[in-house]
Scaffold this motif. Sequence first.
Motif, PDB file in Angstrom:
ATOM      1  N   GLU A  71      -7.243  12.317  10.055  1.00  0.00           N
ATOM      2  CA  GLU A  71      -7.648  11.871   8.724  1.00  0.00           C
ATOM      3  C   GLU A  71      -6.591  10.996   8.065  1.00  0.00           C
ATOM      4  O   GLU A  71      -6.899  10.136   7.246  1.00  0.00           O
ATOM      5  CB  GLU A  71      -7.962  13.065   7.816  1.00  0.00           C
ATOM      6  CG  GLU A  71      -9.156  13.868   8.236  1.00  0.00           C
ATOM      7  CD  GLU A  71      -8.780  14.995   9.194  1.00  0.00           C
ATOM      8  OE1 GLU A  71      -7.578  15.262   9.385  1.00  0.00           O
ATOM      9  OE2 GLU A  71      -9.704  15.601   9.752  1.00  0.00           O
ATOM     10  N   LYS A  72      -5.321  11.213   8.426  1.00  0.00           N
ATOM     11  CA  LYS A  72      -4.242  10.433   7.809  1.00  0.00           C
ATOM     12  C   LYS A  72      -4.366   8.949   8.180  1.00  0.00           C
ATOM     13  O   LYS A  72      -4.039   8.086   7.367  1.00  0.00           O
ATOM     14  CB  LYS A  72      -2.875  10.976   8.217  1.00  0.00           C
ATOM     15  CG  LYS A  72      -2.584  10.909   9.691  1.00  0.00           C
ATOM     16  CD  LYS A  72      -1.231  11.499  10.017  1.00  0.00           C
ATOM     17  CE  LYS A  72      -1.018  11.482  11.518  1.00  0.00           C
ATOM     18  NZ  LYS A  72       0.253  12.039  11.897  1.00  0.00           N
ATOM     19  N   TYR A  73      -4.867   8.639   9.370  1.00  0.00           N
ATOM     20  CA  TYR A  73      -5.042   7.242   9.765  1.00  0.00           C
ATOM     21  C   TYR A  73      -6.187   6.592   8.989  1.00  0.00           C
ATOM     22  O   TYR A  73      -6.096   5.439   8.590  1.00  0.00           O
ATOM     23  CB  TYR A  73      -5.292   7.131  11.272  1.00  0.00           C
ATOM     24  CG  TYR A  73      -4.153   7.659  12.085  1.00  0.00           C
ATOM     25  CD1 TYR A  73      -2.906   7.053  12.039  1.00  0.00           C
ATOM     26  CD2 TYR A  73      -4.315   8.779  12.894  1.00  0.00           C
ATOM     27  CE1 TYR A  73      -1.841   7.548  12.777  1.00  0.00           C
ATOM     28  CE2 TYR A  73      -3.268   9.280  13.633  1.00  0.00           C
ATOM     29  CZ  TYR A  73      -2.039   8.664  13.567  1.00  0.00           C
ATOM     30  OH  TYR A  73      -0.992   9.157  14.293  1.00  0.00           O
ATOM     31  N   PHE A  74      -7.250   7.370   8.739  1.00  0.00           N
ATOM     32  CA  PHE A  74      -8.346   6.852   7.923  1.00  0.00           C
ATOM     33  C   PHE A  74      -7.887   6.605   6.494  1.00  0.00           C
ATOM     34  O   PHE A  74      -8.214   5.576   5.903  1.00  0.00           O
ATOM     35  CB  PHE A  74      -9.536   7.812   7.923  1.00  0.00           C
ATOM     36  CG  PHE A  74     -10.610   7.403   6.954  1.00  0.00           C
ATOM     37  CD1 PHE A  74     -11.430   6.327   7.234  1.00  0.00           C
ATOM     38  CD2 PHE A  74     -10.785   8.080   5.756  1.00  0.00           C
ATOM     39  CE1 PHE A  74     -12.421   5.931   6.342  1.00  0.00           C
ATOM     40  CE2 PHE A  74     -11.766   7.693   4.860  1.00  0.00           C
ATOM     41  CZ  PHE A  74     -12.584   6.615   5.156  1.00  0.00           C
ATOM     42  N   SER A  75      -7.129   7.527   5.944  1.00  0.00           N
ATOM     43  CA  SER A  75      -6.678   7.348   4.560  1.00  0.00           C
ATOM     44  C   SER A  75      -5.733   6.162   4.451  1.00  0.00           C
ATOM     45  O   SER A  75      -5.770   5.430   3.454  1.00  0.00           O
ATOM     46  CB  SER A  75      -6.023   8.622   4.029  1.00  0.00           C
ATOM     47  OG  SER A  75      -4.875   8.941   4.774  1.00  0.00           O
ATOM     48  N   LYS A  76      -4.919   5.919   5.468  1.00  0.00           N
ATOM     49  CA  LYS A  76      -4.045   4.742   5.478  1.00  0.00           C
ATOM     50  C   LYS A  76      -4.884   3.464   5.555  1.00  0.00           C
ATOM     51  O   LYS A  76      -4.603   2.479   4.857  1.00  0.00           O
ATOM     52  CB  LYS A  76      -3.071   4.819   6.660  1.00  0.00           C
ATOM     53  CG  LYS A  76      -2.099   3.688   6.750  1.00  0.00           C
ATOM     54  CD  LYS A  76      -1.148   3.693   5.582  1.00  0.00           C
ATOM     55  CE  LYS A  76      -0.118   2.605   5.773  1.00  0.00           C
ATOM     56  NZ  LYS A  76       0.685   2.406   4.576  1.00  0.00           N
ATOM     57  N   TRP A  77      -5.924   3.464   6.385  1.00  0.00           N
ATOM     58  CA  TRP A  77      -6.816   2.306   6.476  1.00  0.00           C
ATOM     59  C   TRP A  77      -7.509   2.065   5.139  1.00  0.00           C
ATOM     60  O   TRP A  77      -7.580   0.929   4.670  1.00  0.00           O
ATOM     61  CB  TRP A  77      -7.856   2.534   7.574  1.00  0.00           C
ATOM     62  CG  TRP A  77      -8.895   1.468   7.613  1.00  0.00           C
ATOM     63  CD1 TRP A  77      -8.814   0.291   8.286  1.00  0.00           C
ATOM     64  CD2 TRP A  77     -10.154   1.464   6.930  1.00  0.00           C
ATOM     65  NE1 TRP A  77      -9.957  -0.446   8.062  1.00  0.00           N
ATOM     66  CE2 TRP A  77     -10.793   0.248   7.229  1.00  0.00           C
ATOM     67  CE3 TRP A  77     -10.800   2.364   6.105  1.00  0.00           C
ATOM     68  CZ2 TRP A  77     -12.039  -0.076   6.733  1.00  0.00           C
ATOM     69  CZ3 TRP A  77     -12.042   2.046   5.600  1.00  0.00           C
ATOM     70  CH2 TRP A  77     -12.649   0.837   5.916  1.00  0.00           C
ATOM     71  N   LEU A  78      -8.022   3.118   4.534  1.00  0.00           N
ATOM     72  CA  LEU A  78      -8.739   2.988   3.265  1.00  0.00           C
ATOM     73  C   LEU A  78      -7.811   2.485   2.157  1.00  0.00           C
ATOM     74  O   LEU A  78      -8.194   1.612   1.371  1.00  0.00           O
ATOM     75  CB  LEU A  78      -9.356   4.329   2.869  1.00  0.00           C
ATOM     76  CG  LEU A  78     -10.226   4.325   1.627  1.00  0.00           C
ATOM     77  CD1 LEU A  78     -11.418   3.388   1.820  1.00  0.00           C
ATOM     78  CD2 LEU A  78     -10.683   5.729   1.296  1.00  0.00           C
TER      79      LEU A  78
END
Length: 69
Positions: free
Chosen positions: A41-48
């Motif tokens: 999830e941390k990679y998605f939040s960084k992308w977002l």
Amino acid sequence: LPIILLVLAILCVIVLRQALLIFLIVVAPIAIALSILPGTEKYFSKWLETFIKTLLVYPIIAVMFALSD
């Protein structure tokens, strides 16, 4: 000369923004898949976070130009 450099810098920022937006849109399906998988999830939040910041660059520049009049 400073005005020309400022306009050139803003033009470069807008071009880089456009390239980054295209890249972020291309990797969006991967980012969405990462939001579903556990532990990523941390990679998605960084992308977002990067996507939202990139989208806000142009309105901020437009407001700066509007206020400079």
